[in-house]
Design a protein around this motif. Structure first.
Motif, short mmCIF file in Angstrom:
data_model
loop_
_atom_site.label_atom_id
_atom_site.label_comp_id
_atom_site.label_asym_id
_atom_site.label_seq_id
_atom_site.Cartn_x
_atom_site.Cartn_y
_atom_site.Cartn_z
N LEU A 11 0.83 -1.21 0.00
CA LEU A 11 0.00 0.00 0.00
C LEU A 11 0.86 1.25 0.00
N LYS A 20 -4.98 4.72 -2.46
CA LYS A 20 -4.24 4.40 -1.23
C LYS A 20 -5.14 4.58 -0.01
N ASN A 93 1.50 7.68 5.01
CA ASN A 93 2.64 6.93 4.50
C ASN A 93 3.59 6.52 5.62
#
Length: 265
Positions: A11, A20, A93
């Motif tokens: 991902l 995402k 992230n």
């Protein structure tokens, strides 16, 4: 059965923000439903992947060259919200990176960071949806990459990552968001105020998670958290903390009275 840490790596490499975000939300649900396995011991390999996956825009520029955002103009306010969307995208992230990169942590560590990834994805969606409602897309303004640069610098040690990303870089949000929220209150933009209050509430929990695992690792190594933090900040060139500080939010996020008294020194 799919495995959590390997999936988090996959991902992280996705470049499309919408895809995402949706995949992160799905991963959280699937893990809660016990449809995802967890292998805490595997050392994973990211060879061949460009991390983090990100769209071609926004253009990434040095922090000092990002245009000043004046709250007294519509464009300034939209630019500011865009910068927050960029921070939330990077925060999603970094949570995915914390999951896949560091092996041999307790299961709760991975579950904590999965929840952070899901909440950061939600924050990004809230801001992006608002921007789109007024004709602005993520990528329309330039942005800087300071948060992810610290993620990269701390890729070799989980204790450095916990010390210098959630407890340093993200904790700055606890100080900055209330002032931004109050400016939007002044112009009676209630939708943005509600979004910022959601972000502030959740970010207290995210910094608390960073504190929890930093202190866990310090206890495991039998070292002083304050001394260790200072050593890591020097070794990894962490930014100097400058006030004003949101002391109440930082206290809720797990900083001790001694740590709060040392802020800015």
């Amino acid at each position: 059965m799919p495995e959590l840490r390997q999936t988090a790596l996959e991902l992280l490499a996705i470049t499309n923000p919408t895809t995402k975000v949706e995949r992160v939300k799905q991963l959280f649900i699937q893990y809660q439903q016990e449809h995802i396995d967890l292998d805490t011991s595997s050392v994973l390999n990211a060879d061949g992947l460009s991390l983090p996956g990100r769209p071609q825009k926004p253009e990434l520029v040095p922090p000092l060259t990002v245009p000043k955002r004046k709250m007294d103009t519509v464009e300034g306010r939209l630019s500011l919200l865009h910068s927050l969307a960029h921070i939330e995208f990077n925060a999603m992230n970094l949570a995915l990176d914390a999951i896949w990169r560091f092996a041999d942590m307790p299961e709760q560590y991975y579950e904590d960071w999965l929840r952070v990834a899901k909440e950061e994805a939600h924050h990004f969606s809230l801001i992006e949806n608002h921007l789109q409602s007024v004709g602005v897309a993520y990528g329309n303004f330039p942005a800087h990459n300071s948060l992810w640069e610290m993620v990269e610098r701390t890729s070799d040690a989980v204790i450095a990552r916990m010390a210098l990303v959630p407890r340093t870089m993200e904790a700055r949000g606890l100080d900055a968001v209330p002032a931004i929220r109050d400016r939007f209150k002044q112009i009676k933009d209630h939708e943005v105020v509600e979004i910022l209050e959601t972000i502030l509430r959740d970010e207290v929990g995210h910094v608390l998670i960073g504190n929890r695992w930093f202190n866990f690792l310090c206890a495991k190594e039998n070292v002083s958290p304050i001394k260790t933090y200072k050593e890591l900040a020097r070794a990894y060139c962490a930014p100097t903390l400058r006030g004003p500080f949101n002391l109440e939010a930082r206290k809720q996020a797990g900083f001790t009275s001694e740590e709060l008294s040392l802020l800015g020194t």
